[in-house]
Scaffold this active site. Structure first.
Site, PDB file in Angstrom:
ATOM      1  CE  LYS A 147      -3.744   1.995   2.861  1.00 53.15           C
ATOM      2  NZ  LYS A 147      -4.493   1.825   4.130  1.00 53.15           N
ATOM      3  CB  SER A 180      -7.967   3.474   3.271  1.00 48.23           C
ATOM      4  OG  SER A 180      -7.078   2.866   4.194  1.00 48.23           O
ATOM      5  CB  SER A 221      -7.957   0.430   6.044  1.00 54.56           C
ATOM      6  OG  SER A 221      -8.713   1.599   5.929  1.00 54.56           O
TER       7      SER A 221
HETATM    8  N1  GLN Z   1     -12.802   3.510   6.836  1.00 55.70           N
HETATM    9  C1  GLN Z   1     -12.249   3.973   8.078  1.00 55.70           C
HETATM   10  C2  GLN Z   1     -11.931   5.433   7.964  1.00 55.70           C
HETATM   11  O1  GLN Z   1     -12.311   6.011   7.003  1.00 55.70           O
HETATM   12  C3  GLN Z   1     -11.025   3.174   8.417  1.00 55.70           C
HETATM   13  C4  GLN Z   1      -9.850   3.580   7.651  1.00 55.70           C
HETATM   14  C5  GLN Z   1      -8.630   2.784   7.988  1.00 55.70           C
HETATM   15  O2  GLN Z   1      -8.701   1.723   8.596  1.00 55.70           O
HETATM   16  N2  GLN Z   1      -7.490   3.334   7.616  1.00 55.70           N
HETATM   17  O3  GLN Z   1     -11.305   6.017   8.814  1.00 55.70           O
END
Ligand code: GLN
Length: 490
Positions: A84, A159, A183
Protein backbone atom coordinates in the site's frame (compact mmCIF):
# COMPACT_ATOMS: atom_id res chain seq x y z
CA UNK A 1 -8.80 -25.46 -7.01
CA UNK A 2 -5.38 -25.15 -8.61
CA UNK A 3 -4.67 -27.07 -11.75
CA UNK A 4 -1.56 -27.29 -13.86
CA UNK A 5 -3.15 -24.58 -16.00
CA UNK A 6 -3.34 -22.02 -13.17
CA UNK A 7 -1.39 -18.99 -14.39
CA UNK A 8 1.69 -18.29 -12.27
CA UNK A 9 0.25 -14.99 -11.06
CA UNK A 10 -2.71 -16.84 -9.49
CA UNK A 11 -0.66 -19.34 -7.49
CA UNK A 12 -1.00 -19.12 -3.76
CA UNK A 13 2.15 -17.89 -2.06
CA UNK A 14 2.65 -21.33 -0.51
CA UNK A 15 2.34 -23.03 -3.92
CA UNK A 16 4.72 -20.58 -5.52
CA UNK A 17 7.22 -21.12 -2.70
CA UNK A 18 7.04 -24.88 -3.26
CA UNK A 19 7.44 -24.47 -7.03
CA UNK A 20 10.44 -22.18 -6.54
CA UNK A 21 12.06 -24.50 -4.05
CA UNK A 22 11.67 -27.55 -6.29
CA UNK A 23 13.07 -25.58 -9.24
CA UNK A 24 9.87 -25.94 -11.32
CA UNK A 25 9.72 -22.18 -11.76
CA UNK A 26 12.14 -19.31 -11.28
CA UNK A 27 11.47 -16.04 -9.53
CA UNK A 28 12.30 -14.28 -12.79
CA UNK A 29 9.46 -16.16 -14.54
CA UNK A 30 7.05 -15.58 -11.69
CA UNK A 31 7.90 -11.89 -11.52
CA UNK A 32 7.57 -11.49 -15.29
CA UNK A 33 4.14 -13.15 -15.14
CA UNK A 34 3.01 -10.75 -12.42
CA UNK A 35 4.34 -7.71 -14.27
CA UNK A 36 2.69 -8.78 -17.55
CA UNK A 37 -0.57 -9.41 -15.71
CA UNK A 38 -0.44 -5.99 -14.07
CA UNK A 39 0.24 -4.33 -17.40
CA UNK A 40 -2.74 -6.17 -18.91
CA UNK A 41 -5.32 -5.36 -16.21
CA UNK A 42 -4.20 -1.92 -14.99
CA UNK A 43 -5.87 0.05 -17.80
CA UNK A 44 -9.23 -1.11 -16.35
CA UNK A 45 -8.42 -1.73 -12.68
CA UNK A 46 -6.15 1.16 -11.58
CA UNK A 47 -4.92 -0.58 -8.43
CA UNK A 48 -1.36 0.77 -8.76
CA UNK A 49 -0.03 4.23 -8.08
CA UNK A 50 3.49 3.32 -9.13
CA UNK A 51 5.57 0.26 -9.88
CA UNK A 52 9.19 -0.48 -10.51
CA UNK A 53 9.50 -3.40 -12.93
CA UNK A 54 13.26 -2.96 -13.31
CA UNK A 55 13.90 -3.14 -9.56
CA UNK A 56 11.52 -6.11 -9.27
CA UNK A 57 13.31 -7.99 -12.05
CA UNK A 58 16.69 -7.32 -10.45
CA UNK A 59 15.42 -8.61 -7.08
CA UNK A 60 14.00 -11.71 -8.80
CA UNK A 61 17.33 -12.43 -10.47
CA UNK A 62 19.14 -11.99 -7.16
CA UNK A 63 16.68 -14.44 -5.60
CA UNK A 64 17.26 -17.02 -8.33
CA UNK A 65 21.02 -16.65 -7.90
CA UNK A 66 20.72 -17.14 -4.13
CA UNK A 67 18.64 -20.22 -4.61
CA UNK A 68 21.08 -21.65 -7.16
CA UNK A 69 23.83 -21.17 -4.57
CA UNK A 70 21.75 -23.06 -1.97
CA UNK A 71 21.12 -19.92 0.08
CA UNK A 72 17.35 -19.49 -0.09
CA UNK A 73 15.98 -17.10 2.52
CA UNK A 74 12.73 -19.02 3.09
CA UNK A 75 9.17 -19.14 1.75
CA UNK A 76 9.00 -15.48 0.67
CA UNK A 77 12.25 -15.62 -1.29
CA UNK A 78 11.49 -14.66 -4.89
CA UNK A 79 7.79 -13.92 -4.30
CA UNK A 80 6.31 -10.67 -5.70
CA UNK A 81 4.63 -8.74 -2.88
CA UNK A 82 2.93 -5.35 -3.27
CA UNK A 83 2.71 -2.52 -0.74
CA UNK A 84 0.00 0.00 0.00
CA UNK A 85 1.34 3.44 -0.84
CA UNK A 86 1.53 4.48 2.82
CA UNK A 87 4.53 2.21 3.47
CA UNK A 88 7.99 3.65 2.83
CA UNK A 89 10.31 2.08 0.27
CA UNK A 90 13.71 3.71 0.00
CA UNK A 91 14.19 5.93 -3.06
CA UNK A 92 10.63 5.26 -4.25
CA UNK A 93 7.56 7.53 -4.34
CA UNK A 94 5.39 7.52 -1.21
CA UNK A 95 2.16 9.44 -1.84
CA UNK A 96 -0.38 8.13 0.70
CA UNK A 97 -2.88 8.75 -2.10
CA UNK A 98 -2.47 12.49 -1.55
CA UNK A 99 -1.58 15.45 -3.73
CA UNK A 100 0.30 16.65 -0.66
CA UNK A 101 2.94 13.95 -1.19
CA UNK A 102 2.65 13.65 -4.98
CA UNK A 103 6.37 14.38 -5.44
CA UNK A 104 7.72 12.85 -2.25
CA UNK A 105 10.46 10.22 -2.52
CA UNK A 106 11.09 8.19 0.62
CA UNK A 107 14.66 8.43 1.92
CA UNK A 108 14.36 5.16 3.87
CA UNK A 109 12.67 1.76 4.11
CA UNK A 110 9.84 1.06 6.56
CA UNK A 111 10.68 -1.77 8.96
CA UNK A 112 8.16 -4.05 7.20
CA UNK A 113 9.80 -3.22 3.87
CA UNK A 114 13.22 -4.06 5.28
CA UNK A 115 11.90 -7.32 6.72
CA UNK A 116 10.32 -8.32 3.42
CA UNK A 117 13.63 -7.60 1.67
CA UNK A 118 15.47 -9.68 4.27
CA UNK A 119 13.03 -12.52 3.53
CA UNK A 120 13.88 -12.20 -0.19
CA UNK A 121 10.52 -10.83 -1.37
CA UNK A 122 10.34 -9.07 -4.74
CA UNK A 123 8.84 -5.59 -4.25
CA UNK A 124 7.00 -4.53 -7.37
CA UNK A 125 3.81 -2.46 -7.01
CA UNK A 126 2.67 0.43 -4.81
CA UNK A 127 -1.05 0.28 -4.32
CA UNK A 128 -3.70 2.95 -4.46
CA UNK A 129 -5.56 3.93 -1.28
CA UNK A 130 -7.85 6.54 0.16
CA UNK A 131 -5.93 9.73 0.91
CA UNK A 132 -3.96 9.23 4.14
CA UNK A 133 -5.93 5.98 4.58
CA UNK A 134 -9.16 7.88 5.29
CA UNK A 135 -12.05 6.13 3.62
CA UNK A 136 -13.75 2.83 2.84
CA UNK A 137 -13.82 2.80 -0.96
CA UNK A 138 -10.49 4.12 -2.32
CA UNK A 139 -12.54 6.88 -3.97
CA UNK A 140 -10.74 9.41 -1.75
CA UNK A 141 -7.46 8.81 -3.56
CA UNK A 142 -6.29 12.11 -5.02
CA UNK A 143 -5.15 10.28 -8.18
CA UNK A 144 -7.89 7.94 -9.37
CA UNK A 145 -10.40 5.42 -8.02
CA UNK A 146 -9.69 1.66 -8.19
CA UNK A 147 -12.15 -0.86 -9.59
CA UNK A 148 -13.33 -3.99 -7.85
CA UNK A 149 -11.96 -6.90 -9.93
CA UNK A 150 -15.32 -8.70 -9.59
CA UNK A 151 -17.26 -5.75 -10.99
CA UNK A 152 -15.31 -2.78 -12.27
CA UNK A 153 -18.23 -0.39 -11.64
CA UNK A 154 -17.97 -1.14 -7.94
CA UNK A 155 -15.44 -0.11 -5.32
CA UNK A 156 -12.81 -2.48 -3.91
CA UNK A 157 -13.38 -1.15 -0.39
CA UNK A 158 -10.81 0.93 1.43
CA UNK A 159 -8.68 2.39 2.45
CA UNK A 160 -6.32 -0.40 1.29
CA UNK A 161 -8.50 -0.99 -1.78
CA UNK A 162 -5.58 -1.06 -4.21
CA UNK A 163 -3.79 -3.77 -2.22
CA UNK A 164 -6.90 -5.99 -2.10
CA UNK A 165 -7.86 -5.43 -5.74
CA UNK A 166 -4.30 -5.97 -7.01
CA UNK A 167 -4.07 -9.30 -5.20
CA UNK A 168 -7.50 -10.47 -6.38
CA UNK A 169 -6.53 -9.56 -9.96
CA UNK A 170 -3.15 -11.31 -9.95
CA UNK A 171 -0.87 -8.25 -9.73
CA UNK A 172 0.98 -9.73 -6.71
CA UNK A 173 0.99 -12.98 -4.72
CA UNK A 174 0.44 -11.15 -1.45
CA UNK A 175 0.21 -7.51 -0.41
CA UNK A 176 0.45 -5.33 2.67
CA UNK A 177 -2.12 -2.81 3.82
CA UNK A 178 -2.77 -0.74 6.92
CA UNK A 179 -5.83 -0.90 9.15
CA UNK A 180 -6.97 1.89 11.47
CA UNK A 181 -10.69 1.11 11.52
CA UNK A 182 -11.06 -1.73 9.03
CA UNK A 183 -8.89 -0.77 6.07
CA UNK A 184 -7.43 -4.25 5.60
CA UNK A 185 -10.44 -6.38 6.52
CA UNK A 186 -13.20 -4.51 4.67
CA UNK A 187 -11.42 -4.43 1.28
CA UNK A 188 -10.39 -8.07 1.79
CA UNK A 189 -14.08 -8.96 2.21
CA UNK A 190 -15.16 -6.88 -0.79
CA UNK A 191 -12.46 -8.34 -3.08
CA UNK A 192 -12.67 -11.98 -1.94
CA UNK A 193 -9.24 -12.37 -0.32
CA UNK A 194 -7.97 -12.90 3.23
CA UNK A 195 -6.87 -9.86 5.27
CA UNK A 196 -5.40 -9.74 8.76
CA UNK A 197 -5.09 -6.82 11.14
CA UNK A 198 -2.60 -7.98 13.76
CA UNK A 199 -2.71 -7.10 17.47
CA UNK A 200 -1.81 -3.44 18.02
CA UNK A 201 1.98 -3.41 18.39
CA UNK A 202 2.60 -6.81 16.78
CA UNK A 203 4.01 -5.26 13.59
CA UNK A 204 6.23 -2.18 13.54
CA UNK A 205 4.80 1.02 12.07
CA UNK A 206 8.20 2.61 11.52
CA UNK A 207 7.95 4.02 7.99
CA UNK A 208 4.14 3.93 7.86
CA UNK A 209 2.51 7.27 7.02
CA UNK A 210 0.67 7.95 10.29
CA UNK A 211 -3.09 8.48 10.33
CA UNK A 212 -4.29 7.70 13.90
CA UNK A 213 -1.34 6.33 15.79
CA UNK A 214 -3.19 4.64 18.65
CA UNK A 215 -5.16 2.57 16.10
CA UNK A 216 -2.93 2.11 13.00
CA UNK A 217 -1.56 -1.34 12.30
CA UNK A 218 0.11 -2.86 9.21
CA UNK A 219 -0.99 -6.32 8.07
CA UNK A 220 -1.04 -8.78 5.18
CA UNK A 221 -3.49 -9.73 2.44
CA UNK A 222 -3.28 -13.23 0.94
CA UNK A 223 -5.30 -15.64 -1.17
CA UNK A 224 -5.36 -18.10 1.71
CA UNK A 225 -5.05 -17.95 5.48
CA UNK A 226 -1.84 -19.93 5.13
CA UNK A 227 -0.35 -17.22 2.89
CA UNK A 228 -1.28 -14.54 5.40
CA UNK A 229 0.47 -16.54 8.14
CA UNK A 230 3.63 -16.75 6.02
CA UNK A 231 3.74 -13.00 5.46
CA UNK A 232 2.93 -12.21 9.09
CA UNK A 233 5.82 -14.44 10.12
CA UNK A 234 8.20 -12.25 8.14
CA UNK A 235 6.95 -8.83 9.27
CA UNK A 236 6.00 -9.40 12.93
CA UNK A 237 8.23 -8.72 15.89
CA UNK A 238 9.63 -6.06 18.14
CA UNK A 239 11.29 -3.02 16.58
CA UNK A 240 13.14 -0.50 18.67
CA UNK A 241 12.24 2.17 16.11
CA UNK A 242 8.55 1.94 17.03
CA UNK A 243 8.00 2.62 20.72
CA UNK A 244 4.55 1.01 20.58
CA UNK A 245 5.86 -2.26 19.18
CA UNK A 246 5.44 -5.15 21.60
CA UNK A 247 8.24 -7.29 22.96
CA UNK A 248 6.19 -10.45 22.49
CA UNK A 249 7.99 -13.30 20.81
CA UNK A 250 6.87 -14.24 17.31
CA UNK A 251 5.53 -17.80 17.37
CA UNK A 252 5.79 -20.18 14.44
CA UNK A 253 2.40 -19.38 12.89
CA UNK A 254 2.80 -22.09 10.24
CA UNK A 255 3.33 -24.82 12.84
CA UNK A 256 0.15 -23.71 14.57
CA UNK A 257 -1.78 -24.08 11.29
CA UNK A 258 -0.54 -27.61 10.79
CA UNK A 259 -1.37 -28.56 14.38
CA UNK A 260 -4.54 -30.52 15.09
CA UNK A 261 -6.00 -28.17 17.72
CA UNK A 262 -8.21 -25.21 16.94
CA UNK A 263 -10.00 -22.99 19.41
CA UNK A 264 -13.36 -24.62 20.21
CA UNK A 265 -15.53 -21.93 21.77
CA UNK A 266 -16.87 -19.35 19.32
CA UNK A 267 -18.95 -16.32 20.27
CA UNK A 268 -21.40 -14.54 18.01
CA UNK A 269 -21.83 -10.96 19.25
CA UNK A 270 -25.54 -10.13 19.06
CA UNK A 271 -24.82 -6.51 18.22
CA UNK A 272 -23.06 -7.55 14.99
CA UNK A 273 -26.02 -9.31 13.40
CA UNK A 274 -28.70 -6.64 13.54
CA UNK A 275 -30.09 -3.83 11.47
CA UNK A 276 -28.25 -2.88 8.28
CA UNK A 277 -26.81 -6.35 7.64
CA UNK A 278 -27.44 -7.43 4.05
CA UNK A 279 -29.40 -10.73 4.02
CA UNK A 280 -27.05 -12.35 1.48
CA UNK A 281 -24.04 -11.43 3.61
CA UNK A 282 -25.83 -12.77 6.69
CA UNK A 283 -26.58 -16.06 4.89
CA UNK A 284 -22.97 -16.58 3.76
CA UNK A 285 -21.66 -15.85 7.26
CA UNK A 286 -24.26 -18.21 8.73
CA UNK A 287 -22.87 -20.98 6.49
CA UNK A 288 -19.40 -20.41 7.90
CA UNK A 289 -20.87 -20.62 11.41
CA UNK A 290 -22.51 -23.93 10.50
CA UNK A 291 -19.22 -25.23 9.22
CA UNK A 292 -17.56 -24.53 12.56
CA UNK A 293 -20.47 -26.17 14.36
CA UNK A 294 -19.91 -29.20 12.16
CA UNK A 295 -16.25 -29.25 13.22
CA UNK A 296 -17.44 -29.61 16.80
CA UNK A 297 -17.06 -25.98 17.87
CA UNK A 298 -19.39 -24.76 20.53
CA UNK A 299 -21.06 -21.62 19.19
CA UNK A 300 -22.86 -19.30 21.57
CA UNK A 301 -24.28 -15.79 21.54
CA UNK A 302 -22.35 -13.14 23.45
CA UNK A 303 -22.95 -9.45 24.02
CA UNK A 304 -20.64 -6.48 23.52
CA UNK A 305 -22.95 -3.84 24.96
CA UNK A 306 -20.87 -0.77 24.06
CA UNK A 307 -20.85 -1.62 20.34
CA UNK A 308 -23.36 1.16 19.48
CA UNK A 309 -20.77 3.74 20.60
CA UNK A 310 -17.83 2.38 18.62
CA UNK A 311 -18.30 4.44 15.48
CA UNK A 312 -18.68 7.74 17.34
CA UNK A 313 -15.72 6.95 19.57
CA UNK A 314 -13.58 6.12 16.57
CA UNK A 315 -14.44 9.35 14.74
CA UNK A 316 -13.50 11.43 17.77
CA UNK A 317 -10.22 9.66 18.50
CA UNK A 318 -9.08 9.01 14.92
CA UNK A 319 -9.76 12.57 13.79
CA UNK A 320 -8.06 14.02 16.90
CA UNK A 321 -4.94 11.99 16.21
CA UNK A 322 -5.10 12.76 12.49
CA UNK A 323 -5.28 16.50 13.13
CA UNK A 324 -2.07 16.21 15.11
CA UNK A 325 -0.27 13.78 12.79
CA UNK A 326 -1.11 15.74 9.66
CA UNK A 327 0.16 19.04 11.07
CA UNK A 328 3.60 18.06 9.78
CA UNK A 329 2.47 18.71 6.20
CA UNK A 330 3.06 22.42 6.28
CA UNK A 331 4.70 23.07 2.92
CA UNK A 332 8.07 23.49 4.63
CA UNK A 333 9.14 20.23 6.21
CA UNK A 334 7.16 18.01 3.90
CA UNK A 335 4.88 18.05 1.00
CA UNK A 336 3.28 20.35 -1.46
CA UNK A 337 4.16 24.05 -1.27
CA UNK A 338 1.92 26.69 -2.85
CA UNK A 339 3.31 29.10 -5.42
CA UNK A 340 4.35 32.62 -4.41
CA UNK A 341 3.19 32.80 -0.79
CA UNK A 342 2.61 36.31 0.55
CA UNK A 343 3.84 35.44 4.03
CA UNK A 344 4.28 32.47 6.34
CA UNK A 345 0.58 32.14 7.19
CA UNK A 346 -0.36 32.29 3.54
CA UNK A 347 2.23 29.60 2.82
CA UNK A 348 0.82 27.27 5.48
CA UNK A 349 -2.81 27.77 4.69
CA UNK A 350 -2.63 27.72 0.92
CA UNK A 351 -0.22 24.76 0.83
CA UNK A 352 -2.59 22.78 3.02
CA UNK A 353 -5.69 23.97 1.19
CA UNK A 354 -4.21 22.87 -2.13
CA UNK A 355 -2.55 19.67 -0.90
CA UNK A 356 -5.34 18.02 1.08
CA UNK A 357 -8.61 16.63 -0.30
CA UNK A 358 -12.09 17.18 1.11
CA UNK A 359 -12.29 14.14 3.42
CA UNK A 360 -8.88 14.84 4.95
CA UNK A 361 -9.87 18.46 5.59
CA UNK A 362 -13.15 17.36 7.16
CA UNK A 363 -11.25 15.15 9.60
CA UNK A 364 -8.58 17.72 10.44
CA UNK A 365 -11.31 20.25 11.24
CA UNK A 366 -13.29 17.74 13.33
CA UNK A 367 -10.16 16.56 15.14
CA UNK A 368 -9.00 20.08 15.89
CA UNK A 369 -12.44 20.83 17.29
CA UNK A 370 -12.60 17.84 19.65
CA UNK A 371 -9.12 18.69 20.98
CA UNK A 372 -9.77 22.40 21.48
CA UNK A 373 -9.88 23.74 25.00
CA UNK A 374 -13.40 23.71 26.35
CA UNK A 375 -14.33 20.70 24.19
CA UNK A 376 -11.46 18.40 25.06
CA UNK A 377 -13.14 16.93 28.15
CA UNK A 378 -16.53 16.61 26.52
CA UNK A 379 -15.29 14.80 23.41
CA UNK A 380 -11.74 13.54 23.44
CA UNK A 381 -11.49 12.53 27.09
CA UNK A 382 -14.94 11.00 27.05
CA UNK A 383 -14.15 9.01 23.93
CA UNK A 384 -11.04 7.65 25.64
CA UNK A 385 -13.24 6.43 28.51
CA UNK A 386 -15.69 4.78 26.15
CA UNK A 387 -12.75 3.14 24.42
CA UNK A 388 -11.83 1.51 27.72
CA UNK A 389 -15.39 0.21 28.08
CA UNK A 390 -15.31 -1.20 24.55
CA UNK A 391 -12.08 -3.03 25.29
CA UNK A 392 -13.53 -4.34 28.53
CA UNK A 393 -16.55 -5.74 26.64
CA UNK A 394 -14.21 -7.78 24.45
CA UNK A 395 -12.03 -9.00 27.31
CA UNK A 396 -15.12 -10.06 29.25
CA UNK A 397 -16.42 -11.97 26.23
CA UNK A 398 -13.08 -13.76 26.00
CA UNK A 399 -13.60 -15.13 29.48
CA UNK A 400 -16.25 -17.41 27.94
CA UNK A 401 -15.17 -17.88 24.33
CA UNK A 402 -11.87 -18.27 22.48
CA UNK A 403 -12.76 -16.17 19.46
CA UNK A 404 -15.59 -14.10 18.03
CA UNK A 405 -17.14 -14.52 14.61
CA UNK A 406 -18.96 -11.70 12.82
CA UNK A 407 -19.60 -10.42 9.30
CA UNK A 408 -16.68 -8.25 8.12
CA UNK A 409 -18.72 -5.69 6.20
CA UNK A 410 -22.49 -5.23 6.46
CA UNK A 411 -22.76 -5.05 2.68
CA UNK A 412 -20.95 -6.36 -0.39
CA UNK A 413 -19.09 -4.03 -2.78
CA UNK A 414 -21.17 -0.97 -3.65
CA UNK A 415 -21.15 1.16 -6.80
CA UNK A 416 -18.69 3.99 -7.24
CA UNK A 417 -20.33 7.25 -6.20
CA UNK A 418 -23.11 5.46 -4.33
CA UNK A 419 -22.04 6.63 -0.86
CA UNK A 420 -21.73 10.36 -1.34
CA UNK A 421 -22.80 11.08 2.24
CA UNK A 422 -19.78 10.72 4.57
CA UNK A 423 -21.91 9.12 7.30
CA UNK A 424 -23.11 6.39 4.93
CA UNK A 425 -19.46 5.68 4.12
CA UNK A 426 -18.49 5.61 7.82
CA UNK A 427 -21.13 2.92 8.46
CA UNK A 428 -19.11 0.49 6.29
CA UNK A 429 -16.83 -0.02 9.29
CA UNK A 430 -19.33 -0.76 12.04
CA UNK A 431 -18.07 -4.34 12.43
CA UNK A 432 -14.35 -3.65 12.04
CA UNK A 433 -13.72 -0.60 14.24
CA UNK A 434 -14.13 -2.46 17.56
CA UNK A 435 -10.96 -4.50 17.01
CA UNK A 436 -8.94 -1.32 16.49
CA UNK A 437 -10.38 0.42 19.54
CA UNK A 438 -9.59 -2.69 21.62
CA UNK A 439 -6.24 -3.44 19.92
CA UNK A 440 -7.26 -7.01 19.05
CA UNK A 441 -6.13 -9.17 16.12
CA UNK A 442 -8.89 -9.68 13.56
CA UNK A 443 -9.05 -11.34 10.17
CA UNK A 444 -11.46 -11.39 7.26
CA UNK A 445 -11.84 -14.74 5.51
CA UNK A 446 -13.79 -15.09 2.24
CA UNK A 447 -16.95 -17.21 2.63
CA UNK A 448 -18.82 -17.09 -0.64
CA UNK A 449 -20.47 -14.84 -3.18
CA UNK A 450 -23.78 -13.04 -3.55
CA UNK A 451 -26.15 -13.94 -6.39
CA UNK A 452 -24.66 -11.01 -8.30
CA UNK A 453 -21.22 -12.60 -7.95
CA UNK A 454 -19.78 -10.27 -5.32
CA UNK A 455 -17.48 -11.70 -2.62
CA UNK A 456 -18.50 -11.95 1.03
CA UNK A 457 -16.19 -12.34 4.03
CA UNK A 458 -16.57 -13.19 7.68
CA UNK A 459 -14.44 -11.80 10.47
CA UNK A 460 -12.71 -13.65 13.29
CA UNK A 461 -11.55 -11.67 16.32
CA UNK A 462 -9.07 -13.02 18.82
CA UNK A 463 -7.51 -12.12 22.13
CA UNK A 464 -4.51 -9.79 22.21
CA UNK A 465 -1.53 -11.62 20.67
CA UNK A 466 -3.86 -14.49 19.76
CA UNK A 467 -2.81 -14.49 16.07
CA UNK A 468 -1.63 -18.11 16.11
CA UNK A 469 -5.03 -19.34 17.35
CA UNK A 470 -6.88 -17.00 15.04
CA UNK A 471 -4.94 -18.20 12.00
CA UNK A 472 -5.47 -21.84 12.95
CA UNK A 473 -9.21 -21.21 13.30
CA UNK A 474 -9.42 -19.37 9.98
CA UNK A 475 -7.33 -21.99 8.23
CA UNK A 476 -9.66 -24.79 9.40
CA UNK A 477 -12.43 -23.19 7.32
CA UNK A 478 -10.30 -21.79 4.53
CA UNK A 479 -8.43 -24.94 3.55
CA UNK A 480 -11.78 -26.67 2.95
CA UNK A 481 -13.41 -23.83 1.04
CA UNK A 482 -10.64 -21.84 -0.66
CA UNK A 483 -12.96 -19.03 -1.78
CA UNK A 484 -9.91 -16.81 -2.19
CA UNK A 485 -8.66 -19.12 -4.93
CA UNK A 486 -11.53 -18.20 -7.24
CA UNK A 487 -10.66 -15.60 -9.78
CA UNK A 488 -12.59 -12.77 -11.39
CA UNK A 489 -13.18 -12.59 -15.13
CA UNK A 490 -10.74 -9.88 -16.00
N1 GLN B 1 -12.80 3.51 6.84
C1 GLN B 1 -12.25 3.97 8.08
C2 GLN B 1 -11.93 5.43 7.96
O1 GLN B 1 -12.31 6.01 7.00
C3 GLN B 1 -11.03 3.17 8.42
C4 GLN B 1 -9.85 3.58 7.65
C5 GLN B 1 -8.63 2.78 7.99
O2 GLN B 1 -8.70 1.72 8.60
N2 GLN B 1 -7.49 3.33 7.62
O3 GLN B 1 -11.30 6.02 8.81
Amino acid sequence: MTTSTTPLYYLSLAEAAAALSSGRISSAELTDAVIARAEAVEPQLHALLSADPAAARAQAQASDARRAAGKSLGPLDGIPIGLKDVIAVRDQPLTAGSRMLANFISPYDATVTRRLREAGAVLYGRHNCDEFAMGSSTENSAFHPTGNPWDLERVPGGSSGGSAAALAAGEALATLGSDTGGSIRQPAALCGVVGLKPTYGRVSRYGLVAYASSLDQIGPFGRTVEDVALVLQAIAGHDERDSTSLRAKTEDFGAELRGPAIPRRLGLPREYFGEGLDPEVAAAVEQAVSYYRGLGCEVRPVSLPHTPYCLDTYYVLATAEASSNLSRYDGIRYGHRCAEPRDLNDLYSRSRAEGFGAEVKRRIILGTYVLSSGYYDAYYLRAQKVRTLVRRDFLQAFADVDALLTPTSPIPAFRRGEKADPLAMYLCDIYTIGANLAGLPAMSVPCGFTRAGLPVGFQLLGQPLGEAQLLALGHAYDREHQWGRRHPNL
